[in-house]
Write a protein that holds these residues in place. Sequence first.
Motif, PDB file in Angstrom:
ATOM      1  N   VAL A 242      -8.042 -46.594  -1.703  1.00 34.71           N
ATOM      2  CA  VAL A 242      -6.917 -46.303  -2.258  1.00 34.71           C
ATOM      3  C   VAL A 242      -6.565 -44.735  -1.316  1.00 34.71           C
ATOM      4  O   VAL A 242      -5.420 -44.739  -0.851  1.00 34.71           O
ATOM      5  N   TYR A 243      -7.583 -43.905  -1.195  1.00 32.85           N
ATOM      6  CA  TYR A 243      -7.195 -42.985  -0.630  1.00 32.85           C
ATOM      7  C   TYR A 243      -6.987 -43.081   1.097  1.00 32.85           C
ATOM      8  O   TYR A 243      -6.058 -42.645   1.538  1.00 32.85           O
ATOM      9  N   ASN A 244      -7.790 -44.027   1.690  1.00 30.77           N
ATOM     10  CA  ASN A 244      -7.487 -44.433   3.060  1.00 30.77           C
ATOM     11  C   ASN A 244      -6.396 -45.140   3.374  1.00 30.77           C
ATOM     12  O   ASN A 244      -5.819 -44.997   4.348  1.00 30.77           O
ATOM     13  N   SER A 245      -5.817 -45.901   2.609  1.00 35.04           N
ATOM     14  CA  SER A 245      -4.357 -46.636   2.330  1.00 35.04           C
ATOM     15  C   SER A 245      -3.383 -45.815   2.349  1.00 35.04           C
ATOM     16  O   SER A 245      -2.095 -45.978   2.880  1.00 35.04           O
TER      17      SER A 245
ATOM     18  N   GLY B  11      -3.607 -42.189   1.066  1.00 36.73           N
ATOM     19  CA  GLY B  11      -3.895 -40.504   0.781  1.00 36.73           C
ATOM     20  C   GLY B  11      -3.865 -40.386  -0.803  1.00 36.73           C
ATOM     21  O   GLY B  11      -3.969 -39.219  -0.946  1.00 36.73           O
ATOM     22  N   VAL B  12      -3.571 -41.072  -1.604  1.00 33.88           N
ATOM     23  CA  VAL B  12      -3.681 -40.810  -3.074  1.00 33.88           C
ATOM     24  C   VAL B  12      -4.930 -40.799  -3.603  1.00 33.88           C
ATOM     25  O   VAL B  12      -5.766 -41.771  -3.243  1.00 33.88           O
ATOM     26  N   MET B  13      -5.340 -39.717  -4.590  1.00 32.72           N
ATOM     27  CA  MET B  13      -6.612 -39.513  -4.959  1.00 32.72           C
ATOM     28  C   MET B  13      -6.916 -39.934  -6.282  1.00 32.72           C
ATOM     29  O   MET B  13      -6.334 -39.330  -7.194  1.00 32.72           O
ATOM     30  N   LEU B  14      -7.642 -40.966  -6.543  1.00 30.96           N
ATOM     31  CA  LEU B  14      -7.972 -41.409  -7.996  1.00 30.96           C
ATOM     32  C   LEU B  14      -8.951 -40.506  -8.423  1.00 30.96           C
ATOM     33  O   LEU B  14     -10.017 -40.203  -7.959  1.00 30.96           O
TER      34      LEU B  14
ATOM     35  N   CYS C 124      -4.158 -40.094 -10.988  1.00 27.42           N
ATOM     36  CA  CYS C 124      -4.356 -39.887  -9.641  1.00 27.42           C
ATOM     37  C   CYS C 124      -3.561 -38.520  -9.169  1.00 27.42           C
ATOM     38  O   CYS C 124      -2.639 -38.145 -10.173  1.00 27.42           O
ATOM     39  N   ILE C 125      -3.998 -38.017  -8.089  1.00 27.35           N
ATOM     40  CA  ILE C 125      -3.163 -36.792  -7.557  1.00 27.35           C
ATOM     41  C   ILE C 125      -2.523 -37.391  -6.376  1.00 27.35           C
ATOM     42  O   ILE C 125      -3.197 -38.183  -5.502  1.00 27.35           O
ATOM     43  N   ALA C 126      -1.178 -37.224  -6.071  1.00 22.92           N
ATOM     44  CA  ALA C 126      -0.719 -37.672  -5.027  1.00 22.92           C
ATOM     45  C   ALA C 126       0.669 -36.717  -4.677  1.00 22.92           C
ATOM     46  O   ALA C 126       0.857 -35.699  -5.375  1.00 22.92           O
ATOM     47  N   ASN C 127       1.021 -36.813  -3.446  1.00 24.28           N
ATOM     48  CA  ASN C 127       2.113 -36.217  -2.909  1.00 24.28           C
ATOM     49  C   ASN C 127       3.598 -36.112  -3.525  1.00 24.28           C
ATOM     50  O   ASN C 127       4.155 -35.222  -3.850  1.00 24.28           O
ATOM     51  N   ASP C 128       3.922 -37.355  -3.951  1.00 19.23           N
ATOM     52  CA  ASP C 128       4.919 -37.660  -4.741  1.00 19.23           C
ATOM     53  C   ASP C 128       4.973 -39.433  -5.315  1.00 19.23           C
ATOM     54  O   ASP C 128       3.940 -39.799  -5.084  1.00 19.23           O
ATOM     55  N   GLU C 129       5.559 -39.308  -6.097  1.00 18.97           N
ATOM     56  CA  GLU C 129       5.789 -41.050  -6.771  1.00 18.97           C
ATOM     57  C   GLU C 129       5.878 -41.760  -5.696  1.00 18.97           C
ATOM     58  O   GLU C 129       5.426 -43.190  -5.871  1.00 18.97           O
TER      59      GLU C 129
END
Length: 167
Positions: free
Chosen positions: A60-63, A65-68, A96-101
């Motif tokens: 998920v992070y590699n595809s 940038g979202v961090m589970l 998760c932590i993400a830049n935006d939805e």
Amino acid sequence: STLIINLALPDLRMGCEEEDMDPSELWMVEYIKGANKELYGLQLNQSYNGNNFSKAAYDVYNSSGVMLIAAQDENGTVVMNPGSNYIVRDNSVFFCIANDEDSLDEIRRAKGRDWLLAYDETRSAVAVKKDIERRRKASEMARPALLALLELKGVGGADHSNEMDVD
């Protein structure tokens, strides 16, 4: 606590650009980038089913940038970084932590808040299982209690055998 406070704060981008910063203040740019992230709940798209949490988090992070950071386990509890023992299932709910939805679009199953239904269904199923187990234990306990009462029927000189209806 700083992480949680920062996730709840509004956008902190106050015009801080790397080129405007003194080299000794570059940590502030990184801090602001991190402070502008947001916390989300979601269900991953089904292509992640069968993977363990660690592999799913890496992919998920590699595809995207979202961090589970967490998942709801089979007991309905949210577990931070459940590791490689946690296997992604069809009804798995993640945080998760993400830049935006919008950054969740390529990894999540559906837009919106459908993940809340899965979250509640897991918690409800756990509550039903606990209730069934409580009732089973209570039914096992009731029988020995009745037998003990029957054994005590002659204590105190009185015979109460007709007062009790035993199956």
